[in-house]
Write an enzyme that holds these catalytic residues in place. Structure first.
Site, PDB file in Angstrom:
ATOM      1  N   ASP A 174       0.936  -1.255   0.180  1.00 29.83           N
ATOM      2  CA  ASP A 174       0.185  -0.188  -0.027  1.00 29.83           C
ATOM      3  C   ASP A 174       1.158   1.547  -0.430  1.00 29.83           C
ATOM      4  O   ASP A 174       1.566   0.903   0.174  1.00 29.83           O
ATOM      5  CB  ASP A 174      -0.695  -0.353   1.454  1.00 29.83           C
ATOM      6  CG  ASP A 174      -2.035  -1.094   0.882  1.00 29.83           C
ATOM      7  OD1 ASP A 174      -2.943  -1.460   0.015  1.00 29.83           O
ATOM      8  OD2 ASP A 174      -2.908  -0.902   2.344  1.00 29.83           O
TER       9      ASP A 174
ATOM     10  N   LYS B  29      -3.869   2.897  -2.592  1.00 26.25           N
ATOM     11  CA  LYS B  29      -4.695   4.075  -2.835  1.00 26.25           C
ATOM     12  C   LYS B  29      -5.021   4.715  -1.720  1.00 26.25           C
ATOM     13  O   LYS B  29      -5.409   4.691  -0.691  1.00 26.25           O
ATOM     14  CB  LYS B  29      -6.099   3.051  -2.419  1.00 26.25           C
ATOM     15  CG  LYS B  29      -6.061   1.744  -3.118  1.00 26.25           C
ATOM     16  CD  LYS B  29      -8.133   1.100  -3.616  1.00 26.25           C
ATOM     17  CE  LYS B  29      -8.006  -0.030  -1.922  1.00 26.25           C
ATOM     18  NZ  LYS B  29      -7.310  -0.805  -1.826  1.00 26.25           N
TER      19      LYS B  29
ATOM     20  N   MET C 295      -8.471   8.434   7.991  1.00 20.44           N
ATOM     21  CA  MET C 295      -8.949   8.613   6.677  1.00 20.44           C
ATOM     22  C   MET C 295     -10.318   9.542   6.631  1.00 20.44           C
ATOM     23  O   MET C 295     -10.566   9.403   5.720  1.00 20.44           O
ATOM     24  CB  MET C 295      -9.348   7.587   5.876  1.00 20.44           C
ATOM     25  CG  MET C 295      -9.045   6.301   5.770  1.00 20.44           C
ATOM     26  SD  MET C 295      -8.800   4.523   5.288  1.00 20.44           S
ATOM     27  CE  MET C 295      -9.834   3.745   6.191  1.00 20.44           C
TER      28      MET C 295
END
Length: 270
Positions: free
Chosen positions: A52, A74, A189
């Site tokens: 990641d 991502k 996030m």
């Protein structure tokens, strides 16, 4: 690390990383010292690492030079691989007989979609192992002097994601219930949507002057912590990401527990 220490680790009874299998491994919040020994073992045995964006360069540097590295990160607002394509790639690589290390920031099962990937591997008949990692929302916050629980302030904590698979504020989250669930809320996030989330929490009964701490680049030399309130969080601009957000009374402990900032000053400024 001494040669004797390395030799002792080499004799440890680690499980075999079999060809044709996938290990889903949490790399922790960033600092390589927060890797588990089993994660360290996997880095040295893998044929290919599918990692990641949140896996730090310092962690990746621990893998041997010959290991194939595939970026599958991502990040919000940037071109990113689709989750389905990442999962298909893992299955294909395993079927080629390779030892596949799926390396994730934090913990694979804490908003890391590790459960989805593991389920797909199981359906495909691919052997896999889950190696937990230290989540930024748990141990990682210790680097900012923020205990997620403390008997003088809270006996409960709730963890919430700040966006869904479309990048929007999660519509499936019952924000009034979240506001009442625990004195401390940890948001993953969430920076992009923090003003909207704060407004929903205030509407549900949280007080506008409640403490909010935003910790960016947790457990890395560039770590910073921004302190604000629910009512004024919308005035913040250009908050560095990745970041973890803590709402609630544990912010008071940073005054005495913020040890890592001093360590950073010593290393950066001498």
């Amino acid at each position: 690390m001494t040669e004797r220490h390395l030799a002792t680790l080499a004799k440890a009874d680690f499980p075999d990383f079999e060809p044709g299998s996938v290990w889903l491994v949490g790399s922790g919040p960033g600092g390589p010292g927060l890797l588990t020994l089993l994660a360290w073992h996997a880095l040295g045995r893998a044929d290919v690492i599918v990692h990641d964006a949140l896996v730090s360069p310092d962690v990746m540097a621990l893998a041997p030079d010959h290991v194939t590295r595939i970026h599958a990160g991502k990040r919000g607002g940037k071109p990113s691989p689709k989750q389905a394509d990442i999962t298909i790639r893992l299955i294909e690589l395993a079927r080629q007989g390779r030892r596949v290390l799926r390396l994730k920031g934090g913990d694979p099962f804490m908003f890391g979609r590790g459960g989805e990937e593991a389920a797909a591997l199981a359906d495909a008949g691919i052997p896999f192992r889950i190696v937990p990692g230290i989540s930024a929302g748990l141990g990682g916050l210790a680097y900012a002097g923020l205990p997620v629980t403390h008997r003088d302030t809270n006996h409960a904590v709730i963890f919430v994601t700040g966006h869904d698979e479309t990048g929007a504020v999660p519509s499936a989250v019952d924000w009034p219930a979240v506001a009442r669930a625990a004195p401390v809320i940890v948001l993953f996030m969430a920076v992009k949507h923090l003003p909207v989330i704060a407004a929903r929490l205030i509407e549900a009964g949280r007080i506008p002057d409640e403490a909010v701490t935003i910790v960016s680049n947790v457990a890395r030399p560039g770590q910073i912590a921004l302190e604000t309130t629910l009512g004024t969080v919308g005035s913040l601009i250009d908050v560095p990401t990745p970041a973890i957000v803590v709402i609630g009374p544990v912010a008071r402990y940073r005054t005495t527990l913020d040890w890592y900032v001093d360590e950073v000053r010593r290393h950066v400024f001498g």
